[in-house]
Design an enzyme around this catalytic site. Sequence first.
Site, PDB file in Angstrom:
ATOM      1  N   ASP A 185       0.943  -1.212   0.065  1.00  0.00           N
ATOM      2  CA  ASP A 185       0.075  -0.024  -0.080  1.00  0.00           C
ATOM      3  C   ASP A 185       0.789   1.225  -0.131  1.00  0.00           C
ATOM      4  OD1 ASP A 185      -2.990   0.551   1.661  1.00  0.00           O
ATOM      5  OD2 ASP A 185      -2.044   1.627   0.143  1.00  0.00           O
TER       6      ASP A 185
HETATM    7  C1  GLC Z   1      -4.363   4.011  -0.111  1.00  0.00           C
HETATM    8  C2  GLC Z   1      -5.342   2.848  -0.013  1.00  0.00           C
HETATM    9  C3  GLC Z   1      -5.148   1.939  -1.142  1.00  0.00           C
HETATM   10  C4  GLC Z   1      -5.081   2.696  -2.468  1.00  0.00           C
HETATM   11  C5  GLC Z   1      -3.751   3.472  -2.616  1.00  0.00           C
HETATM   12  C6  GLC Z   1      -3.447   4.178  -3.606  1.00  0.00           C
HETATM   13  O1  GLC Z   1      -3.990   4.611   1.006  1.00  0.00           O
HETATM   14  O2  GLC Z   1      -5.023   2.276   1.331  1.00  0.00           O
HETATM   15  O3  GLC Z   1      -6.500   1.146  -1.068  1.00  0.00           O
HETATM   16  O4  GLC Z   1      -5.099   1.721  -3.664  1.00  0.00           O
HETATM   17  O5  GLC Z   1      -3.643   4.063  -1.330  1.00  0.00           O
HETATM   18  O6  GLC Z   1      -4.194   5.119  -3.593  1.00  0.00           O
END
Ligand code: GLC
Length: 720
Positions: free
Chosen positions: A270
């Site tokens: 993430d």
């Molecule tokens: C965010 C989310 C994830 C998302 C990523 C990119 O913090 O937790 O689900 O795909 O960052 O935006």
Amino acid sequence: MISKFYKFFLCLSVLVLSIALPLLGQEDFPIYLDNTRSLEARVDHALSLMTLEEKVALTHAQSKFSVRGVPRLGVPELWMADGPHGIREELLWNAWQPAGWTNDSTTAFPALTALAATWNVDIAYLYGKSIGAEARYRKKDVLLGPGVNIYRSPLNGRNFEYMGEDPYLASQLVVPYIQGVQENGVAACIKHFALNNQETNRNHINVKVSERALHEIYLPAFKAAVIDGNVWSVMAGYNKYLGEWCAQNNILLNDILKDSWDFKGVVISDWDAVHNTLLAAKNGLDIEMGTNVPKGKSYQDFYFADPYLKVLKSGQASIDELDDKVRRILRLNFKTAMNSDRPWGSFATKEHAMTARKIAEEGIVLLKNKNQVLPIKSEVKSIAVIGENAVKKLTVGGGSSNLKVKTEISPLEGLQNKFGGNMKISFSAGYSSKKESAVLYDEAIENASKSDLVIFVGGLNKDKGQDSESRDRKEYGLPYDQDKLIVDLAKVNKNIVVILLSGNATAMPWASEVSTIVQAWYGGSEAGNALANILAGDINPSGKLPFTINHSLDDYSAHALGSFPGDSENVEYKEDIFVGYRWNDLKLMEPLFPFGHGLSYTSFSYGKARAVKRNIKSQENPIIKVPLKNIGKRSGAEVVQVYVHDVESSVKRPYKELKAFTKVFLEPGDEEIVVFELPREAFEFYSEKEKKWIYEPGLFKVLIGSSSQEIKQEVSLNLL
Ligand code: GLC
């Protein structure tokens, strides 16, 4: 006259050339570019040509949403995009701000709770196929979705992005979604692996949970995505498990995902979820995204950039480990960015809007319809539409699943489209998410008192502290004093339909005072038209709840045991496997509306269910047959649900667990024999002692019903 010699020379040259040319071409045409060769041969060949620097460059971001390719070899970059409900607008290369494109207004498909509420695997495939086509058209190689974190608390801000409280339901729907996405040559990225069941302290909260609950409740949907869905990528979550961050967690990423489940795809962190180069490298991470490097630093300062190169060169990190990451990334790249055979996709089309509408229609749950107020009768000549959610943009906000949409038909617009021609429709906000307003309240009461029918559209929204990422809800009740407004509206007009738009359960203290309640989710681009079709009766509601709606917050196990959201460091899942209806059964506690509940405008009768055989040998699967008949006056769909009850077990088990379901569409008077073949897994539990799934021979009961509470038939089995 051509001499004999010349003829001979001509034939010889053709022969030599016909042998030499392909050989010549073969030498110059590299294996990794030759898509007549096996994927593994191509990957190995490309890997063999790459320098250490080129390999490392593949393992970390080069921008907010992209990773380098190998320019020297013609391997293109990999581009990723949120989210599970639609393709996020283009953002700047290195900032969270929109890039301001004018051609990236997307289709908003309904939120995944709405998909879960359809209980329809064909709809899940259609959803994936459609959203994957939009990702493909936008030249995205990885779609950052779907999310399948289990709903253990109705306060989790991101439940609207997930598929409810039951691991089997989520498992069955996530697989076709993934298959649909990946048929476009776009990787799905199942998230957030694992145990990311709250937003409070999400970046570091350490989850303490039994191995049994981990395997029986929190992992099944991820396991199905990998083993049945062949998902090409997995996103590692922010939180910790057993004290280690998920993005560098050996047990989750290596032991379970890559070894036990034989996952051959790519683990993507993430955004800003990586904390240590060596641990992430050794413990199974493949691509680092979104690390918040200090001001003035660059992508070269990512954990998997120069710091990784350094420990590789010093021998502290293994080249073989790096090669495994690169193989996985090249495998994904060859199936996506390098795949010259993938379809072109399509974007924000009428077809996708109709798909979004169909999904929204099938997900809408008719919770209560006393006095048959719905479908709206022809005698109704005036409707008071009341509530801010009748007009509020709900595809906006919520965090990373935020969308810039081509259209969003609001509930008010949908009702105007449907009834505007021959009915007086008047709107009153009734309340405001911005500020309290007695004026709005009074206007709404006045409007309701003068109309034939009141349609209240409220619920939650995507503002922070509601259904939104990075923060959980603070309360179980409806915000903005909606409860009082609903009660007072019902006092001035008993013909009231209360419609809640949300991704979470909410308290409904007024449920006994209103005759009709609809749970309509975040319905996406066609939300209003879908809702109007249901209210008008043009579509018969067939949605079923993907989670339990209890009377109060303390009826949920995580809250009854005081284990949500934990303290600043740890959260202990004290409820263990007793999540959702499993807890209600354990406590013999009647919910307000049970898991799997949903009404129809027609009625269905269940005939006598029977097992083809009662005594089931170890290599056999029991087969159950259930007669189902539409005894109403209109066509409709029923979700026949099959729960398994283990009469005698050596461990404490939930009274029943969902292990099969099917959505059956029937014309009035039609009857179908619904057949279920239950695999051995349907009877198993995870043994902490033996560290694997086992089943114990003995007596089981198969409970067949229209919800987890409305069991219509029971069949006993004896597993030998
Ligand atoms: C965010 C989310 C994830 C998302 C990523 C990119 O913090 O937790 O689900 O795909 O960052 O935006």
